[in-house]
Write a protein that holds these residues in place. Structure first.
Motif, short mmCIF file in Angstrom:
data_model
loop_
_atom_site.label_atom_id
_atom_site.label_comp_id
_atom_site.label_asym_id
_atom_site.label_seq_id
_atom_site.Cartn_x
_atom_site.Cartn_y
_atom_site.Cartn_z
N THR A 143 0.84 -1.20 0.00
CA THR A 143 0.00 0.00 0.00
C THR A 143 0.87 1.25 0.00
O THR A 143 1.78 1.38 0.84
CB THR A 143 -0.92 0.03 1.25
N PRO A 144 0.64 2.19 -0.92
CA PRO A 144 1.43 3.42 -0.94
C PRO A 144 1.30 4.20 0.37
O PRO A 144 0.25 4.19 1.01
CB PRO A 144 0.83 4.21 -2.12
N ARG A 145 2.37 4.86 0.74
CA ARG A 145 2.38 5.61 2.00
C ARG A 145 1.28 6.68 2.04
O ARG A 145 0.66 6.91 3.08
CB ARG A 145 3.74 6.27 2.24
N TRP A 146 1.05 7.35 0.92
CA TRP A 146 0.01 8.40 0.92
C TRP A 146 -1.36 7.79 1.16
O TRP A 146 -2.19 8.39 1.86
CB TRP A 146 0.03 9.18 -0.40
N GLN A 147 -1.60 6.57 0.63
CA GLN A 147 -2.89 5.92 0.85
C GLN A 147 -3.05 5.51 2.31
O GLN A 147 -4.13 5.64 2.90
CB GLN A 147 -3.03 4.69 -0.05
N ILE A 148 -1.97 5.04 2.91
CA ILE A 148 -2.00 4.69 4.33
C ILE A 148 -2.35 5.91 5.18
O ILE A 148 -3.18 5.84 6.09
CB ILE A 148 -0.64 4.11 4.77
N ALA A 149 -1.73 7.04 4.83
CA ALA A 149 -1.99 8.27 5.60
C ALA A 149 -3.45 8.70 5.48
O ALA A 149 -4.00 9.27 6.44
CB ALA A 149 -1.07 9.39 5.11
N LEU A 150 -4.08 8.43 4.35
CA LEU A 150 -5.48 8.79 4.16
C LEU A 150 -6.44 7.74 4.72
O LEU A 150 -7.60 8.05 5.00
CB LEU A 150 -5.77 9.00 2.67
N ASP A 151 -5.98 6.51 4.88
CA ASP A 151 -6.81 5.44 5.46
C ASP A 151 -6.89 5.52 6.98
O ASP A 151 -7.92 5.20 7.57
CB ASP A 151 -6.25 4.06 5.08
N ARG A 152 -5.80 5.92 7.60
CA ARG A 152 -5.69 5.77 9.04
C ARG A 152 -6.69 6.61 9.85
O ARG A 152 -7.37 6.06 10.73
CB ARG A 152 -4.26 6.09 9.48
N PRO A 153 -6.80 7.91 9.63
CA PRO A 153 -7.76 8.67 10.45
C PRO A 153 -9.20 8.17 10.33
O PRO A 153 -9.88 8.01 11.35
CB PRO A 153 -7.59 10.11 9.95
N PRO A 154 -9.69 7.85 9.10
CA PRO A 154 -11.04 7.28 9.03
C PRO A 154 -11.15 5.92 9.71
O PRO A 154 -12.22 5.57 10.21
CB PRO A 154 -11.30 7.17 7.52
N ASP A 155 -10.06 5.15 9.73
CA ASP A 155 -10.09 3.88 10.48
C ASP A 155 -10.43 4.14 11.94
O ASP A 155 -11.24 3.42 12.55
CB ASP A 155 -8.73 3.19 10.41
N VAL A 156 -9.80 5.15 12.51
CA VAL A 156 -10.02 5.45 13.93
C VAL A 156 -11.41 6.01 14.14
O VAL A 156 -12.14 5.59 15.06
CB VAL A 156 -8.95 6.42 14.45
N SER A 157 -11.81 6.97 13.31
CA SER A 157 -13.14 7.57 13.48
C SER A 157 -14.25 6.53 13.32
O SER A 157 -15.23 6.53 14.07
CB SER A 157 -13.34 8.71 12.47
N ARG A 158 -14.08 5.63 12.34
CA ARG A 158 -15.09 4.59 12.15
C ARG A 158 -15.10 3.61 13.33
O ARG A 158 -16.16 3.11 13.73
CB ARG A 158 -14.84 3.86 10.84
N SER A 159 -13.94 3.34 13.91
CA SER A 159 -13.88 2.48 15.09
C SER A 159 -14.64 3.11 16.25
O SER A 159 -15.34 2.42 17.01
CB SER A 159 -12.43 2.23 15.49
N ILE A 160 -14.51 4.42 16.39
CA ILE A 160 -15.29 5.13 17.42
C ILE A 160 -16.78 4.98 17.13
O ILE A 160 -17.58 4.72 18.03
CB ILE A 160 -14.87 6.61 17.48
N ASP A 161 -17.17 5.16 15.85
CA ASP A 161 -18.58 4.98 15.47
C ASP A 161 -19.11 3.61 15.91
O ASP A 161 -20.19 3.50 16.49
CB ASP A 161 -18.74 5.06 13.95
N VAL A 162 -18.36 2.58 15.60
CA VAL A 162 -18.82 1.21 15.86
C VAL A 162 -18.92 0.94 17.35
O VAL A 162 -19.89 0.34 17.83
CB VAL A 162 -17.89 0.20 15.15
N VAL A 163 -17.93 1.37 18.10
CA VAL A 163 -17.98 1.16 19.55
C VAL A 163 -19.16 1.91 20.16
O VAL A 163 -19.86 1.39 21.03
CB VAL A 163 -16.65 1.58 20.21
N LEU A 164 -19.41 3.13 19.70
CA LEU A 164 -20.56 3.87 20.22
C LEU A 164 -21.87 3.22 19.77
O LEU A 164 -22.88 3.28 20.48
CB LEU A 164 -20.51 5.33 19.75
N GLY A 165 -21.85 2.57 18.61
CA GLY A 165 -23.02 1.82 18.18
C GLY A 165 -23.30 0.65 19.12
O GLY A 165 -24.45 0.40 19.52
N LEU A 166 -22.26 -0.07 19.50
CA LEU A 166 -22.41 -1.17 20.46
C LEU A 166 -22.87 -0.64 21.81
O LEU A 166 -23.64 -1.29 22.52
CB LEU A 166 -21.08 -1.92 20.60
N ASN A 167 -22.41 0.54 22.15
CA ASN A 167 -22.81 1.20 23.40
C ASN A 167 -24.31 1.48 23.43
O ASN A 167 -24.90 1.63 24.51
CB ASN A 167 -22.03 2.51 23.54
#
Length: 363
Positions: A143-167
């Protein structure tokens, strides 16, 4: 600026849930726990699946939480570094708890810093750490470094979404366990850059030497307003953030390693601190890039910061956790009883220092 391909940090992973409004949260008065020691809670863990339909991307994430000791399944944790009890019953004594998102670094695993993530759970935090697929020790390279940099923040935000959904699901063990208004983020190395972006640092230049035509050009803005405070450990990307860094309003505590050869503090941690309003800067003298992880105890010769001649991570973690626990206690829990633990005049080991901008220690 050196390419982010040199960034290091370390992650694996019940079905996802769409976020729903938190069901009538009733936050309790914060209970003070001494940040110089582990907290009173046992720690449970579970692996969840996080799917982002907009990006058609699915990843695993680990969740650590306050638990009732001895109620786990007895199954082995997914990583040898972990001590948490798998699927242990939640301890709701002080619920709802704040939520902290942790982002591992390049070529890493989500359990790279369990000395921190599990410690937070003993202090009454729920912690979620996504596995940044395409940038872990198992799959990094294509995976290109620029793509990783653009994937990572949404990974975290979406993880927050999912945990709050379980909550918000009455059939889930996390039901009503989390206070959705008290969220923070911690990351190491590439994970530090990730949480910096979530905290409001906008990249107006690419952190990489060149972007291909298919890469979206900066500015890259991944600010997540739910993140009320952030701790980037061995931070990165100063030259990318410099133009707009003065507009950041989220409380940030940067943590640097004096002998970090991967992301030298003179190029990254120090100018980031100097440019960010109301920030703090903690420094470990004699520490390397990996001191802020547990990888040295897992692989003693893994890299910079491991082995003889470096500050021992086992000595460093109690101080790092004290600072982080006090900073999050102040800004996430809103409890000024944590202020003395952040005082630069506090007696510390000779290899540890901390300093603050004006106004940084206001809850």
């Amino acid at each position: 600026m050196r390419a982010l391909s040199f960034l290091f940090a370390f992650v694996l992973g019940c079905p996802s849930a769409e976020p729903v409004p938190d069901p009538d949260p009733t936050p309790a008065e914060p209970v003070f726990h001494d940040p110089t020691a582990a907290g009173p809670f046992a720690v449970g863990s579970r692996t969840i699946f996080v799917y982002d339909p907009e990006r058609e991307r699915g990843i695993d994430a680990e969740v650590w939480y306050p638990a009732i000791a001895g109620t786990g399944s007895g199954a082995s944790p997914p990583f040898a570094l972990m001590d948490a009890e798998v699927d242990a019953e939640v301890d709701t004594t002080e619920a709802p708890f704040p939520l902290i998102a942790f982002s591992h670094g390049s070529q890493g695993i989500r359990a790279q810093s369990v000395s921190h993530t599990e410690w937070l759970a003993t202090h009454g935090y729920v912690v979620v750490a996504p596995s940044h697929v395409g940038n872990t020790v198992f799959d990094d390279g294509d995976t290109p470094r620029w793509q990783i940099a653009l994937d990572r923040p949404p990974d975290v935000s979406r993880s927050i979404d999912v945990v709050l959904g379980l909550n918000g699901r009455a059939d889930d063990p996390l039901f009503r366990l989390i206070d959705a208004d008290r969220i923070g983020a911690v990351g190491h190395s590439f994970g530090a850059l990730t949480v910096q972006m979530l905290a409001g640092l906008v990249a107006t230049e690419s952190p990489f030497d060149e972007l291909p035509p298919e890469a979206p050009p900066p500015p890259w803005d991944f600010t997540d307003p739910r993140v009320k405070a952030a701790i980037p450990m061995t931070p990165a990307g100063y030259s990318s953030f410099a133009d707009l860094i003065a507009e950041v309003t989220t409380p940030i505590l940067y943590m640097g390693a004096s002998d970090d050869g991967t992301l030298p503090v003179e190029e990254e941690a120090i100018p980031l601190y100097e440019g960010t309003p109301g920030a703090g800067l903690a420094m470990l003298e004699g520490a390397g890039h990996l001191t802020y992880s547990d990888m040295c105890s897992f692989l003693p010769d893994f890299g910079e910061g491991c082995g003889d001649g470096w500050l021992d991570p086992e000595l460093a973690w109690p101080v790092v956790n004290m600072w982080a626990g006090a900073f999050l206690g102040l800004h996430i829990k809103g409890d000024d009883r944590y202020l003395p633990f952040l005082d630069p005049a506090r007696e510390l080991p000779e290899w540890a220092t901390i300093e603050w901008k004006d106004g940084a220690l206001t809850p």
